[in-house]
Motif scaffolding. Structure first.
Motif, short mmCIF file in Angstrom:
data_model
loop_
_atom_site.label_atom_id
_atom_site.label_comp_id
_atom_site.label_asym_id
_atom_site.label_seq_id
_atom_site.Cartn_x
_atom_site.Cartn_y
_atom_site.Cartn_z
N GLY A 16 0.77 -1.23 0.00
CA GLY A 16 0.00 0.00 0.00
C GLY A 16 0.80 1.28 0.00
O GLY A 16 0.23 2.36 -0.19
N VAL A 17 2.13 1.21 0.20
CA VAL A 17 2.92 2.44 0.26
C VAL A 17 4.10 2.42 -0.71
O VAL A 17 4.17 3.23 -1.64
CB VAL A 17 3.45 2.69 1.70
N PHE A 18 5.03 1.51 -0.53
CA PHE A 18 6.28 1.58 -1.27
C PHE A 18 6.12 1.31 -2.78
O PHE A 18 6.67 2.04 -3.60
CB PHE A 18 7.32 0.63 -0.66
N ILE A 19 5.36 0.30 -3.13
CA ILE A 19 5.17 0.03 -4.56
C ILE A 19 4.39 1.16 -5.23
O ILE A 19 4.81 1.68 -6.27
CB ILE A 19 4.48 -1.34 -4.77
N PRO A 20 3.23 1.59 -4.67
CA PRO A 20 2.52 2.72 -5.29
C PRO A 20 3.34 4.00 -5.33
O PRO A 20 3.27 4.75 -6.31
CB PRO A 20 1.28 2.89 -4.40
N ALA A 79 -5.42 1.41 -7.32
CA ALA A 79 -6.46 1.76 -6.36
C ALA A 79 -6.71 0.61 -5.39
O ALA A 79 -6.85 0.81 -4.18
CB ALA A 79 -7.76 2.13 -7.09
N ILE A 80 -6.73 -0.61 -5.92
CA ILE A 80 -6.91 -1.79 -5.07
C ILE A 80 -5.72 -1.96 -4.14
O ILE A 80 -5.87 -2.27 -2.95
CB ILE A 80 -7.11 -3.05 -5.94
N MET A 81 -4.51 -1.73 -4.65
CA MET A 81 -3.30 -1.85 -3.82
C MET A 81 -3.34 -0.86 -2.65
O MET A 81 -3.03 -1.22 -1.51
CB MET A 81 -2.05 -1.61 -4.66
N LEU A 82 -3.71 0.39 -2.95
CA LEU A 82 -3.79 1.40 -1.90
C LEU A 82 -4.82 1.02 -0.86
O LEU A 82 -4.60 1.17 0.35
CB LEU A 82 -4.12 2.77 -2.51
N ALA A 83 -5.96 0.51 -1.31
CA ALA A 83 -7.02 0.11 -0.39
C ALA A 83 -6.57 -1.06 0.48
O ALA A 83 -6.81 -1.09 1.68
CB ALA A 83 -8.28 -0.24 -1.16
#
Length: 510
Positions: free
Chosen positions: A179-183, A308-312
């Protein structure tokens, strides 16, 4: 503000959330990475993207005046008083149990206040799974959608937390990475490729724009919130003893962590400013809009739904850890006799049942602000500012405690000691205290860039809630009873308590 997965905001992190590090085995870069992980978060970036290149100035200023002092002061306090308690221990050693308990309760409430804003970011991310940006924006602006999703996810996380460490640690393990490093990496790379490819950025790129317009007071007010984007660095001060030659290596690790944190936040903020027009920046949606525009430019529009799914996932997974963190710290304080027996109730999994449910009720009531205030953005802003105010009270107490302890307990062994003697402590602690005090004052002033409805209502809510959360702990402390002390208190007495007992025993001897 707080990073995904930060479980120690309430002063005592659950043991399973702390890395097991052998003495002398942690490297300078290892400690730097721990600190970067503890601080970096994406949901506060849009508020700083308002400033374009001048955000660089604000990030650097806050790092020098706040991030570095917090890290160095916390290192001395954590090594000098390694017993369980964190800020509760440090403030209690310096100023006594009443203020320490007040700070502990403030940190507990601060987490409760911050959680709705973190979940709002997750709810908006879910809305942007819809590939149609206009439809996604409409859904994300619907405060009833946001409120419903916040409450459903939070209560689900609470019940997961009640099932014990095995349940919530499995859910939260990869939250920070996903949710943080990849995005963040995707945002930075695409944002700068966008500009380097010859596309016209939405912000003027000129060296002169790095210095902000100090004549616009509204800019300074909103920029004050950047201080709390660095909150959390103190959580890893407990690892200073595991570093070889901490007097030399710990400050180096802190400087590396500070530089890395500033670099990530600056580059990600500028990436948003490059593609989202300043007038269109929305505190809850701008980062998703930036992803959508960048992916459309790159010809992979479908990827915006994936991010968006990753962040969620990152937000929702790590909320389960946030839910349990403050309750763990407060349970230890309750067993030490600061709260009634009801607060000490645990279930078969060892989780603080009453505290977790009370926390869920408090989060629910605060989330209702999403319906009361004129917009999701206004509710997000007021909750975020209240969290900032409460956390800054704790930081003010921490800086003051560090200075006082240099005089009240001068002979206390400190494996890491801020160089420069008491003068060094006054300089570093004083700079941090004044920076936190400035941010604290500005946090009560409505920012020009955000519609918060009535300015009087905005300021009134902040003042009333802040005073309420200060007064209630003091009243509880005043009426505490000896019978509140638990049968298995897991909390060492303060130094002054031990000394008082020794004096009394000396008097009792013939």
């Amino acid at each position: 503000m707080t990073t995904v997965g930060d479980t120690s905001k309430a002063g005592v992190a659950p043991a399973q959330s702390r890395p097991k590090i052998e003495a002398g085995k942690i490297t300078i870069f290892g400690l730097a990475l721990l600190n970067v992980t503890a601080v970096v978060s994406l949901n506060g970036l849009p508020s700083e993207a308002e400033y374009g290149l001048s955000s660089i100035f604000y990030y650097l200023l806050a790092a020098v005046l706040f991030l570095v002092p917090v890290s160095l002061i916390a290192a001395e306090l954590a090594t000098g008083w390694p017993e369980k308690g964190g800020m509760f221990r440090w403030v209690g050693e310096a100023f006594g149990g009443r203020l320490a308990f007040t700070i502990m309760m403030i940190l507990f409430v601060e987490v409760c206040v911050f959680l709705p804003t973190a979940l709002t970011f997750g709810a908006v991310s879910i809305a942007y799974v819809d590939p149609n940006e206009q439809v996604a924006s409409t859904i994300a602006s619907n405060k009833f959608f946001v409120l419903a999703l916040v409450l459903i996810v939070y209560w689900a996380a609470t019940f997961i937390g009640l099932r014990g460490a095995g349940a919530f640690s499995a859910v939260a393990k990869w939250g920070g990475v996903i949710g943080v490093f990849i995005p963040a990496t995707i945002l930075i790379v695409l944002g700068f490729l966008f500009v380097l490819s010859g596309q016209a950025p939405e912000v003027v790129i000129a060296w002169g724009d790095i210095l902000p317009d100090f004549s616009n007071f509204g800019n300074i007010v909103l920029a004050a919130s950047i201080f709390l984007m660095y909150a959390g660095m103190e959580m890893n001060a407990v690892h200073v003893k595991e570093v070889r030659d901490p007097t030399r290596n710990y400050p180096i690790a802190i400087m590396i962590a500070a530089a890395g944190t500033v670099l990530i936040l600056v580059l990600a903020t500028l990436a948003i400013a490059f593609v989202v027009p300043r007038n269109d920046i929305n505190l809850t949606q701008a980062i998703l809009t930036a992803y959508d525009d960048l992916f459309t430019w790159a010809g992979i529009g479908w990827a915006s739904s994936v991010v968006a799914i990753m962040l969620a996932i990152g937000v929702f997974a790590c909320v389960t850890t946030w839910v349990v963190g403050p309750s763990t710290g407060l349970l230890a304080v309750a067993k030490a006799g600061y709260l009634p027996k009801l607060w000490q109730k645990t279930n078969q999994h060892g989780q603080a049942t009453f505290i977790l449910l009370l926390q869920a009720v408090l989060v629910t009531l605060l989330s209702i602000l999403f319906v009361v205030l004129p917009s999701v953005q206004a509710a997000y802003q007021i909750l975020n500012q209240l969290a900032n105010i409460l956390y800054l009270i704790a930081y003010l107490s921490m800086f003051a405690a560090a200075i006082r302890l240099r005089y009240s307990q001068p002979d206390r062994p400190r494996p890491y000691k801020l160089p420069g003697g008491n003068a060094g402590m006054w300089i570093v602690g004083g700079v941090g205290f004044l920076a936190a005090l400035t941010a604290f004052v500005f946090s009560f002033i409505p920012p020009d860039q955000i519609s918060v409805g009535s300015p009087e209502l905005y300021v009134g809510l902040l003042v009333i809630l802040a005073v309420l959360f200060l007064v209630i702990p003091s009243l509880i402390y005043a009426v505490r009873k000896p019978s509140w002390k638990g049968a298995d208190p897991d909390f060492a007495p303060f130094t002054w308590e031990t000394q008082a007992v020794a004096v009394e025993k000396g008097k009792a001897q013939p």
